[in-house]
Design an enzyme around this catalytic site. Structure first.
Site, PDB file in Angstrom:
ATOM      1  N   CYS A   2       0.819  -1.210   0.000  1.00 50.49           N
ATOM      2  CA  CYS A   2       0.000   0.000   0.000  1.00 50.49           C
ATOM      3  C   CYS A   2       0.857   1.266   0.000  1.00 50.49           C
ATOM      4  O   CYS A   2       1.963   1.269   0.525  1.00 50.49           O
ATOM      5  CB  CYS A   2      -0.884   0.033   1.224  1.00 50.49           C
ATOM      6  SG  CYS A   2      -1.855  -1.453   1.438  1.00 50.49           S
ATOM      7  N   ARG A  27       5.171  -0.139  -6.103  1.00 54.40           N
ATOM      8  CA  ARG A  27       5.155  -0.912  -4.861  1.00 54.40           C
ATOM      9  C   ARG A  27       4.149  -2.064  -4.929  1.00 54.40           C
ATOM     10  O   ARG A  27       4.170  -2.948  -4.088  1.00 54.40           O
ATOM     11  CB  ARG A  27       4.793   0.012  -3.695  1.00 54.40           C
ATOM     12  CG  ARG A  27       5.803   1.129  -3.480  1.00 54.40           C
ATOM     13  CD  ARG A  27       5.288   2.112  -2.474  1.00 54.40           C
ATOM     14  NE  ARG A  27       5.140   1.503  -1.184  1.00 54.40           N
ATOM     15  CZ  ARG A  27       6.057   1.525  -0.225  1.00 54.40           C
ATOM     16  NH1 ARG A  27       7.187   2.148  -0.429  1.00 54.40           N
ATOM     17  NH2 ARG A  27       5.850   0.946   0.930  1.00 54.40           N
ATOM     18  N   TRP A  75      -3.031  -2.665  -1.475  1.00 54.57           N
ATOM     19  CA  TRP A  75      -2.660  -4.048  -1.798  1.00 54.57           C
ATOM     20  C   TRP A  75      -3.437  -4.899  -0.809  1.00 54.57           C
ATOM     21  O   TRP A  75      -3.180  -4.863   0.391  1.00 54.57           O
ATOM     22  CB  TRP A  75      -1.162  -4.222  -1.618  1.00 54.57           C
ATOM     23  CG  TRP A  75      -0.600  -5.504  -2.147  1.00 54.57           C
ATOM     24  CD1 TRP A  75      -0.234  -5.779  -3.433  1.00 54.57           C
ATOM     25  CD2 TRP A  75      -0.316  -6.688  -1.393  1.00 54.57           C
ATOM     26  NE1 TRP A  75       0.261  -7.059  -3.527  1.00 54.57           N
ATOM     27  CE2 TRP A  75       0.215  -7.641  -2.285  1.00 54.57           C
ATOM     28  CE3 TRP A  75      -0.453  -7.042  -0.063  1.00 54.57           C
ATOM     29  CZ2 TRP A  75       0.601  -8.918  -1.894  1.00 54.57           C
ATOM     30  CZ3 TRP A  75      -0.074  -8.314   0.339  1.00 54.57           C
ATOM     31  CH2 TRP A  75       0.453  -9.240  -0.577  1.00 54.57           C
ATOM     32  N   ASN A  99      -1.903   2.224   5.914  1.00 53.75           N
ATOM     33  CA  ASN A  99      -1.010   1.122   5.523  1.00 53.75           C
ATOM     34  C   ASN A  99      -0.748   0.288   6.762  1.00 53.75           C
ATOM     35  O   ASN A  99      -0.573   0.855   7.849  1.00 53.75           O
ATOM     36  CB  ASN A  99       0.345   1.653   5.041  1.00 53.75           C
ATOM     37  CG  ASN A  99       0.277   2.279   3.678  1.00 53.75           C
ATOM     38  OD1 ASN A  99      -0.766   2.237   3.033  1.00 53.75           O
ATOM     39  ND2 ASN A  99       1.376   2.868   3.250  1.00 53.75           N
ATOM     40  N   GLY A 100      -0.685  -1.008   6.615  1.00 56.03           N
ATOM     41  CA  GLY A 100      -0.394  -1.860   7.771  1.00 56.03           C
ATOM     42  C   GLY A 100      -1.579  -2.751   8.077  1.00 56.03           C
ATOM     43  O   GLY A 100      -2.489  -2.914   7.265  1.00 56.03           O
ATOM     44  N   GLU A 483      18.960 -17.412  -7.163  1.00 53.98           N
ATOM     45  CA  GLU A 483      18.513 -16.057  -7.508  1.00 53.98           C
ATOM     46  C   GLU A 483      17.971 -16.020  -8.943  1.00 53.98           C
ATOM     47  O   GLU A 483      16.953 -15.379  -9.221  1.00 53.98           O
ATOM     48  CB  GLU A 483      19.678 -15.076  -7.313  1.00 53.98           C
ATOM     49  CG  GLU A 483      19.431 -13.650  -7.766  1.00 53.98           C
ATOM     50  CD  GLU A 483      18.201 -12.994  -7.152  1.00 53.98           C
ATOM     51  OE1 GLU A 483      17.634 -13.512  -6.180  1.00 53.98           O
ATOM     52  OE2 GLU A 483      17.783 -11.953  -7.681  1.00 53.98           O
ATOM     53  N   LYS A 487      14.171 -14.944 -10.086  1.00 55.82           N
ATOM     54  CA  LYS A 487      13.905 -13.877 -11.067  1.00 55.82           C
ATOM     55  C   LYS A 487      12.952 -14.384 -12.129  1.00 55.82           C
ATOM     56  O   LYS A 487      11.993 -13.728 -12.498  1.00 55.82           O
ATOM     57  CB  LYS A 487      15.247 -13.448 -11.683  1.00 55.82           C
ATOM     58  CG  LYS A 487      15.454 -12.021 -11.911  1.00 55.82           C
ATOM     59  CD  LYS A 487      15.597 -11.099 -10.721  1.00 55.82           C
ATOM     60  CE  LYS A 487      15.025 -11.485  -9.431  1.00 55.82           C
ATOM     61  NZ  LYS A 487      15.327 -10.752  -8.267  1.00 55.82           N
ATOM     62  N   GLU A 490       9.266 -15.001 -10.757  1.00 58.31           N
ATOM     63  CA  GLU A 490       8.447 -13.873 -10.300  1.00 58.31           C
ATOM     64  C   GLU A 490       7.973 -12.974 -11.440  1.00 58.31           C
ATOM     65  O   GLU A 490       6.935 -12.341 -11.316  1.00 58.31           O
ATOM     66  CB  GLU A 490       9.139 -13.066  -9.202  1.00 58.31           C
ATOM     67  CG  GLU A 490      10.275 -12.194  -9.646  1.00 58.31           C
ATOM     68  CD  GLU A 490      10.842 -11.368  -8.499  1.00 58.31           C
ATOM     69  OE1 GLU A 490      10.073 -10.801  -7.719  1.00 58.31           O
ATOM     70  OE2 GLU A 490      12.084 -11.270  -8.411  1.00 58.31           O
ATOM     71  N   HIS A 506      19.666 -36.975  -5.920  1.00 58.86           N
ATOM     72  CA  HIS A 506      18.924 -37.281  -4.692  1.00 58.86           C
ATOM     73  C   HIS A 506      17.444 -36.958  -4.840  1.00 58.86           C
ATOM     74  O   HIS A 506      16.739 -36.852  -3.849  1.00 58.86           O
ATOM     75  CB  HIS A 506      19.542 -36.529  -3.509  1.00 58.86           C
ATOM     76  CG  HIS A 506      20.974 -36.894  -3.297  1.00 58.86           C
ATOM     77  ND1 HIS A 506      21.362 -38.077  -2.727  1.00 58.86           N
ATOM     78  CD2 HIS A 506      22.120 -36.253  -3.651  1.00 58.86           C
ATOM     79  CE1 HIS A 506      22.686 -38.143  -2.712  1.00 58.86           C
ATOM     80  NE2 HIS A 506      23.167 -37.045  -3.277  1.00 58.86           N
ATOM     81  N   LYS A 603       6.568  -4.374  -4.209  1.00 59.57           N
ATOM     82  CA  LYS A 603       8.001  -4.097  -4.138  1.00 59.57           C
ATOM     83  C   LYS A 603       8.505  -4.180  -2.714  1.00 59.57           C
ATOM     84  O   LYS A 603       9.583  -4.690  -2.450  1.00 59.57           O
ATOM     85  CB  LYS A 603       8.278  -2.707  -4.724  1.00 59.57           C
ATOM     86  CG  LYS A 603       9.746  -2.308  -4.717  1.00 59.57           C
ATOM     87  CD  LYS A 603      10.565  -3.199  -5.619  1.00 59.57           C
ATOM     88  CE  LYS A 603      12.050  -2.886  -5.597  1.00 59.57           C
ATOM     89  NZ  LYS A 603      12.835  -3.985  -6.193  1.00 59.57           N
TER      90      LYS A 603
HETATM   91  O1  M6R Z   1      13.387  -4.763   0.193  1.00 59.52           O
HETATM   92  P1  M6R Z   1      13.970  -6.091   0.510  1.00 59.52           P
HETATM   93  O2  M6R Z   1      15.315  -6.293  -0.052  1.00 59.52           O
HETATM   94  O3  M6R Z   1      13.951  -6.389   1.988  1.00 59.52           O
HETATM   95  O4  M6R Z   1      13.005  -7.133  -0.169  1.00 59.52           O
HETATM   96  C1  M6R Z   1      13.166  -8.501   0.004  1.00 59.52           C
HETATM   97  C2  M6R Z   1      12.318  -9.276  -0.974  1.00 59.52           C
HETATM   98  O5  M6R Z   1      10.966  -8.957  -0.803  1.00 59.52           O
HETATM   99  C3  M6R Z   1      12.712  -8.988  -2.426  1.00 59.52           C
HETATM  100  O6  M6R Z   1      14.057  -9.243  -2.671  1.00 59.52           O
HETATM  101  C4  M6R Z   1      11.858  -9.841  -3.373  1.00 59.52           C
HETATM  102  O7  M6R Z   1      12.177 -11.185  -3.233  1.00 59.52           O
HETATM  103  C5  M6R Z   1      12.053  -9.379  -4.812  1.00 59.52           C
HETATM  104  N1  M6R Z   1      10.788  -9.315  -5.463  1.00 59.52           N
HETATM  105  C6  M6R Z   1      12.927 -10.293  -5.598  1.00 59.52           C
HETATM  106  O8  M6R Z   1      13.130  -9.838  -6.880  1.00 59.52           O
END
Ligand code: M6R
Length: 608
Positions: A2, A27, A75, A99-100, A483, A487, A490, A506, A603
């Site tokens: 949010c 965000r 959100w 927010n929250g 990683e 990527k 997502e 395994h 975000k």
């Molecule tokens: O702002 P942060 O680095 O704490 O965020 C952590 C994760 O939410 C963030 O890295 C998320 O996994 C990304 N969408 C990955 O691309």
């Protein structure tokens, strides 16, 4: 997640609110709304499900020239994305954006029997509670807000206005960030400083437990217990160019491509190429303190967690007598983990606002362990609460998928590891290969991006039809593969998982068939031959293999080889990760999905 914006001044409030909400779009959100109030107390509340463009269409039909207002991107947490659940929420003469999460909203709702609730949200309960104390203007709004908040359990960043007094905005924070923008005869509010860029450079970051009354020419801040707070005005460093696409189609590509420059910012003033000495001012640890470190806990979520895993692999290579444990914040916060004496915790977060990471930071601090932030967002909550820290300085990262932050987080942590090694008396000669490669890395990144950018478009196109991917690597290539898989999944929604190559037999080898392709990170080095044997095992079972390698030796028949040319040996996996980033980007473009705002994601994950 949010977003909140607010404005009080002499200009058109609707204009600022909409432009501010657009800045916060990255965000993640699923509905949006604004309310403005005219001088004579007429409120215009406009809300819409979906993207801000839907809200804009509605605003165009109800254009106002009001000078005060608040806005929100939601959100969904409590209640589906819908117009009724969108903020602002109205209760009597007041409007609230939140927010929250209000954890005790059900109990509070029970006490508000006379109120006719129109949404399923916890936020509307808070609006009704404030309204009950406000009693249609019989009490100052700020007092009503404070009374209500004293009953609330949970997290909030809120902004409240009333039709009765269209000159003030009351704001308060506990766990959800709020930034007040100080202007000339105007005051701004946002949950993220990027909404203020171009309007003012002067900002006050509200702290947890503070409530503020904003008018166009005054900002009064107190604690919930009515103690006055003398606010520190800080400079917003971000400029407009940093939050615009700058000629790229998407922020994701822009952020991948700006890594040569963003890494230079991470290194600036911290590493001496001639002497090989690394100096970090931010952690604030003396050589004696660094020497004493025996254990490192690295905490993060998502990409930040992967950066911690990878950095751990490096740091243990050159730092003697040290153990390293990289943990997922959402798990660690509920574990009963023993933290040995002489530990230091590295708290890794791009946004500096991730709820689970923040909760870990607070838990770890309670145990008397020193915390060091590896954070990007300046002035963020984590940056402010850690004992010391090293900003990664990559500039705003707008795309939900984290890219440039990863590279710089790894290197910032490796540099921190080097400072420990230096203090522990490791010979400069042993550290030099790492320092030399770090110094060369920005240019090596530039070269690799140029080398592979065009071909990745084609390679990604070849695998568009697949729904599953397996990422594989050994040693430092393993966290890098994790990683890469994150990527891809997502942004392109391809089901991608990473495995340590040695684990293949395994279990995961059973997956290999025509529904899957395998993305293999194959750096030169002592594990190269072993990894090649693993590739053969996959090929023997009909795998659809893509190899990312810096080796000239690789000669097996696979579907695609992405060869990178680099002089880096130790850090070649970081360069391979650039290939994974571009692969994920071009795959998403090929599939026609929303690159910068993937579905269901935000975000900055500010709720648990
Ligand atoms: O702002 P942060 O680095 O704490 O965020 C952590 C994760 O939410 C963030 O890295 C998320 O996994 C990304 N969408 C990955 O691309």
């Amino acid at each position: 997640m949010c977003g909140i914006v607010g404005y009080v001044g002499n200009k058109n409030a609707q204009d600022f609110l909409v432009s501010g909400l657009k800045r916060l779009e990255y965000r993640g959100y699923d509905s949006a709304g604004i309310v403005t109030v005219s001088k004579n107390g007429e409120a215009t509340l406009i809300r819409a499900k979906g993207k801000i463009v839907n809200l804009e269409e509605k605003i165009a039909k109800e254009k106002k020239d009001d000078k005060i207002g608040i806005g929100h991107t939601r959100w969904a947490t409590h209640g589906e994305p819908s117009e009724a659940n969108a903020h602002p929420h109205q209760a009597g003469s007041i409007y609230l954006v939140h927010n929250g999460i209000i954890e005790n909203y059900k109990d509070l709702k029970e006490t508000l029997k006379d109120f006719k609730f129109e949404s399923d949200t916890d936020s509307e309960v808070l609006a009704a509670l404030i309204d009950s104390f406000y009693d249609n203007g019989k009490h100052p709004l700020v007092n009503a807000v404070v009374q209500a908040l004293k009953l609330v359990k949970g997290t909030y960043g809120i902004a409240v206005i009333s039709k009765n007094n269209p000159e003030e905005i009351i704001v308060a924070r506990a766990g959800s960030p709020l930034v007040i923008g100080v202007g000339k005869d105007e005051t701004f509010l946002a949950s993220d400083a990027s909404a203020l860029v171009g309007h003012t450079k002067r900002a006050i970051y509200l702290n947890d437990g503070e409530v503020a009354r904003l008018t166009k020419d005054s900002i009064e801040i107190k604690t919930l217990n009515a103690e006055p707070v003398s606010a520190k005005v800080e400079e917003i460093e971000t400029n407009l160019a940093a939050i615009q696409k700058g000629g790229y189609d998407h922020f994701l590509l822009k952020e991948i491509m700006e890594q040569p420059e963003s890494l230079v910012e991470t290194l600036r003033g911290r590493i001496n190429a001639e002497t090989g000495v690394v100096k970090l001012g931010g952690p604030g640890l003396t050589d004696t303190e660094l020497r004493k470190i025996k254990h490192l806990i690295i905490v993060g979520c998502g990409t930040a967690y992967h950066a911690g895993l990878l950095a751990g692999y490096y740091i243990e290579q050159f730092t003697p007598e040290i153990t390293i444990e990289t943990v997922i914040a959402s798990e660690y916060r509920y574990r009963q983990a023993y933290i040995p004496e002489d530990s230091i915790a590295l708290i890794v977060s791009q946004s500096g606002e991730t709820a689970d990471t923040l909760a870990c930071l607070r838990e770890i601090k309670k145990q008397g362990v020193k915390t060091i932030g590896i954070v990007n967002a300046i002035g963020s909550t984590i940056a402010r609460e850690v004992d010391g820290g090293t900003y990664v300085h990559v500039g705003p990262e707008i795309s939900v998928a984290s890219t440039k932050a990863f590279t710089s987080q790894v290197i910032a942590m490796v540099m921190f590891g080097i400072t420990i090694a230096q203090a522990k008396g490791v010979r400069a000669g042993a550290l030099k290969p790492y320092v030399d490669e770090i110094v060369k890395m920005p240019e090596e990144i530039r070269a690799v991006l140029n080398e592979v950018n065009d071909s990745m478009k084609t390679v990604a196109g070849n695998y568009k039809k697949y729904e599953h991917a397996i990422y594989l690597g050994r040693g430092t290539a393993y966290p890098t593969a994790m990683e890469g898989a994150l990527k891809l999944k997502e942004v392109s929604y391809i089901d991608a998982n990473a495995y340590a190559f040695g684990e293949l037999k395994h279990g995961p080898l059973a997956l290999v068939d025509d529904r899957f392709f395998e993305m293999v990170l194959l750096p030169e080095g002592e594990l190269y031959e072993k990894a090649v044997s693993n590739v053969q095992e996959v090929l023997a079972r009909g795998g659809h293999v893509v190899i990312i390698t810096n080796s000239d030796e690789f000669d097996l028949e696979v579907e695609n080889v992405v060869k990178i040319t680099t002089s880096l040996k130790l850090f070649a996996p970081i360069l391979m990760n650039l290939v994974s980033q571009l692969f994920a980007y071009y795959m998403t473009v090929a599939k026609g999905y929303n690159v910068d705002q993937p579905r269901n994601l935000a975000k900055s994950v500010t709720v648990e």
